[in-house]
Design a protein around this motif. Structure first.
Motif, PDB file in Angstrom:
ATOM      1  N   PRO A  57     -50.194  83.536  80.934  1.00  0.00           N
ATOM      2  CA  PRO A  57     -48.938  82.894  80.498  1.00  0.00           C
ATOM      3  C   PRO A  57     -49.137  81.697  79.577  1.00  0.00           C
ATOM      4  O   PRO A  57     -48.320  81.461  78.678  1.00  0.00           O
ATOM      5  CB  PRO A  57     -48.275  82.472  81.815  1.00  0.00           C
ATOM      6  N   SER A  58     -50.191  80.930  79.777  1.00  0.00           N
ATOM      7  CA  SER A  58     -50.386  79.712  78.980  1.00  0.00           C
ATOM      8  C   SER A  58     -50.548  80.020  77.492  1.00  0.00           C
ATOM      9  O   SER A  58     -50.307  79.151  76.641  1.00  0.00           O
ATOM     10  CB  SER A  58     -51.603  78.930  79.471  1.00  0.00           C
ATOM     11  N   LEU A  59     -50.939  81.252  77.147  1.00  0.00           N
ATOM     12  CA  LEU A  59     -51.140  81.608  75.744  1.00  0.00           C
ATOM     13  C   LEU A  59     -49.835  81.930  75.023  1.00  0.00           C
ATOM     14  O   LEU A  59     -49.844  82.163  73.815  1.00  0.00           O
ATOM     15  CB  LEU A  59     -52.103  82.798  75.642  1.00  0.00           C
ATOM     16  N   LEU A  70     -46.634  71.453  65.314  1.00  0.00           N
ATOM     17  CA  LEU A  70     -46.244  72.744  65.880  1.00  0.00           C
ATOM     18  C   LEU A  70     -47.464  73.413  66.499  1.00  0.00           C
ATOM     19  O   LEU A  70     -48.511  73.519  65.858  1.00  0.00           O
ATOM     20  CB  LEU A  70     -45.661  73.630  64.779  1.00  0.00           C
ATOM     21  N   ARG A  71     -47.315  73.887  67.723  1.00  0.00           N
ATOM     22  CA  ARG A  71     -48.408  74.603  68.394  1.00  0.00           C
ATOM     23  C   ARG A  71     -47.953  76.027  68.690  1.00  0.00           C
ATOM     24  O   ARG A  71     -46.933  76.232  69.358  1.00  0.00           O
ATOM     25  CB  ARG A  71     -48.815  73.890  69.676  1.00  0.00           C
ATOM     26  N   ILE A  72     -48.705  77.001  68.196  1.00  0.00           N
ATOM     27  CA  ILE A  72     -48.370  78.413  68.340  1.00  0.00           C
ATOM     28  C   ILE A  72     -49.447  79.079  69.179  1.00  0.00           C
ATOM     29  O   ILE A  72     -50.599  79.199  68.761  1.00  0.00           O
ATOM     30  CB  ILE A  72     -48.291  79.105  66.967  1.00  0.00           C
ATOM     31  N   GLY A  73     -49.096  79.509  70.397  1.00  0.00           N
ATOM     32  CA  GLY A  73     -50.059  80.148  71.285  1.00  0.00           C
ATOM     33  C   GLY A  73     -50.425  81.549  70.829  1.00  0.00           C
ATOM     34  O   GLY A  73     -49.699  82.190  70.053  1.00  0.00           O
ATOM     35  N   ALA A 134     -53.025  74.091  58.555  1.00  0.00           N
ATOM     36  CA  ALA A 134     -53.124  74.462  59.961  1.00  0.00           C
ATOM     37  C   ALA A 134     -54.570  74.471  60.431  1.00  0.00           C
ATOM     38  O   ALA A 134     -55.508  74.635  59.638  1.00  0.00           O
ATOM     39  CB  ALA A 134     -52.493  75.839  60.180  1.00  0.00           C
ATOM     40  N   SER A 135     -54.746  74.314  61.737  1.00  0.00           N
ATOM     41  CA  SER A 135     -56.074  74.407  62.346  1.00  0.00           C
ATOM     42  C   SER A 135     -56.023  75.401  63.502  1.00  0.00           C
ATOM     43  O   SER A 135     -54.974  75.650  64.091  1.00  0.00           O
ATOM     44  CB  SER A 135     -56.561  73.046  62.832  1.00  0.00           C
ATOM     45  N   VAL A 136     -57.179  75.949  63.826  1.00  0.00           N
ATOM     46  CA  VAL A 136     -57.311  76.989  64.836  1.00  0.00           C
ATOM     47  C   VAL A 136     -58.041  76.427  66.046  1.00  0.00           C
ATOM     48  O   VAL A 136     -59.106  75.813  65.910  1.00  0.00           O
ATOM     49  CB  VAL A 136     -58.097  78.187  64.248  1.00  0.00           C
ATOM     50  N   HIS A 137     -57.456  76.612  67.237  1.00  0.00           N
ATOM     51  CA  HIS A 137     -58.080  76.131  68.468  1.00  0.00           C
ATOM     52  C   HIS A 137     -58.940  77.245  69.049  1.00  0.00           C
ATOM     53  O   HIS A 137     -58.426  78.306  69.429  1.00  0.00           O
ATOM     54  CB  HIS A 137     -57.021  75.705  69.477  1.00  0.00           C
ATOM     55  N   THR A 168     -57.080  80.411  70.991  1.00  0.00           N
ATOM     56  CA  THR A 168     -56.003  80.252  71.966  1.00  0.00           C
ATOM     57  C   THR A 168     -54.700  79.790  71.335  1.00  0.00           C
ATOM     58  O   THR A 168     -53.625  80.055  71.868  1.00  0.00           O
ATOM     59  CB  THR A 168     -56.396  79.257  73.066  1.00  0.00           C
ATOM     60  N   SER A 169     -54.785  79.111  70.194  1.00  0.00           N
ATOM     61  CA  SER A 169     -53.562  78.635  69.545  1.00  0.00           C
ATOM     62  C   SER A 169     -53.862  78.185  68.121  1.00  0.00           C
ATOM     63  O   SER A 169     -55.024  78.026  67.735  1.00  0.00           O
ATOM     64  CB  SER A 169     -52.931  77.472  70.322  1.00  0.00           C
ATOM     65  N   ILE A 170     -52.797  77.989  67.372  1.00  0.00           N
ATOM     66  CA  ILE A 170     -52.864  77.410  66.027  1.00  0.00           C
ATOM     67  C   ILE A 170     -51.970  76.178  66.017  1.00  0.00           C
ATOM     68  O   ILE A 170     -50.853  76.200  66.561  1.00  0.00           O
ATOM     69  CB  ILE A 170     -52.394  78.420  64.966  1.00  0.00           C
ATOM     70  N   THR A 171     -52.452  75.105  65.422  1.00  0.00           N
ATOM     71  CA  THR A 171     -51.680  73.870  65.321  1.00  0.00           C
ATOM     72  C   THR A 171     -51.354  73.585  63.860  1.00  0.00           C
ATOM     73  O   THR A 171     -52.235  73.652  62.994  1.00  0.00           O
ATOM     74  CB  THR A 171     -52.450  72.684  65.917  1.00  0.00           C
TER      75      THR A 171
END
Length: 288
Positions: A57-59, A70-73, A134-137, A168-171
């Motif tokens: 769910p956290s994704l 903005l954080r995109i899971g 954007a950056s990638v987590h 896991t996400s993009i910011t």
């Protein structure tokens, strides 16, 4: 489609453990699956094991905070991002890109992060995200890191991800002051077709010292920022026709398109210059 083992982890830690334990196998990670499943059906990829993220769910996170952006899971669908109020307000280029991706039904399943990780040159989401810095987590067995999107994709279907890492996400950082942006896609139709050329323009700090961010897709092995054109435009509130022509020429000199079933090299080269000019003008007009 060839046989494979399906893994259904419920935590990110389980995912990393599975990837690490099976590092010598052909393992692929699935989010929405709208790229992976067709590739498997066409025998373009042959994973022995597929790790499905759908039970984490956290994704699915999709949030906006002014201080962090903005954080995109990894599981946030393209439609969820397109319909997120903060995207409409602060990131119109990303909304345009979402609306250009596939069709309404596929967008319910396809994910923004998946479109980035597929790393195809014609990806709709990448130009807009790249224009927004954007950056990638990334999380793996050696820890976690934030990688600029500009450094993440290194070629067609190639990223810098190691076999034991996932995104896991993009910011996307909050734009400076008043900003505007757009994504323009050239194709035989706007959706359900890959871009022949895709151009995103984002202009930040509009009332003071405008800063231009221009990214072009489907015209090189990976999506490119046209940094020389940006430098020429920075600080100019209303570029005239001569300046736009120079910027278009720089864009054409920067890219390296190929000929394929969708368009010829010559057509793409001509259109990238024209679309860069259109994107810049659209941003300026929309901001008036």
């Amino acid at each position: 489609m060839l046989p494979f083992i399906l893994e259904l982890p419920t935590t990110i830690e389980e995912v990393i453990s599975m990837l690490n334990e099976n590092i010598n196998e052909s393992v692929m990670v699935k989010a929405g699956g709208t790229d992976l499943i067709p590739w498997m059906n066409k025998y373009l990829v042959h994973p022995q094991r597929v790790v499905d993220l759908c039970n984490i769910p956290s994704l699915s996170i999709l949030e906006y905070r002014p201080e962090t952006g903005l954080r995109i899971g990894a599981l946030a669908s393209v439609n969820a991002v397109a319909n997120f109020p903060s995207v409409s307000e602060f990131f119109p280029a990303i909304k345009d890109a979402c609306r250009s991706h596939s069709d309404q039904i596929i967008r319910n399943k396809a994910t923004v992060v998946g479109n980035v990780c597929a790393a195809v040159p014609s990806a709709d989401m990448v130009p807009a995200l790249l224009a927004h810095d954007a950056s990638v987590h990334v999380i793996g067995s050696r820890g976690e890191s934030y990688i600029p999107l500009a450094d993440f994709i290194v070629g067609p279907r190639k990223t810098i991800l190691n076999k034991d890492e996932i995104v896991t996400s993009i910011t996307v950082p909050t734009p400076k002051s008043i900003s505007c942006g757009c994504y323009l896609k050239l194709g035989r139709r706007n959706a359900l077709d890959l871009a022949q050329v895709g151009v995103s323009c984002v202009i930040t700090d509009m009332p003071g010292n405008p800063q231009y961010h221009i990214a072009c897709g489907a015209v090189a092995p990976r999506v490119l920022r046209i940094t020389k054109a940006e430098a020429m435009l920075n600080g100019v509130k209303k570029p005239d026709a001569d300046l736009l022509d120079k910027v278009a020429r720089i864009a054409m000199d920067t890219v390296s398109p190929i000929s394929d079933v969708r368009a010829s090299m010559e057509y793409r080269l001509d259109q990238v210059g024209e679309m860069v000019k259109r994107a810049i003008l659209k941003c300026i007009v929309d901001n008036q």
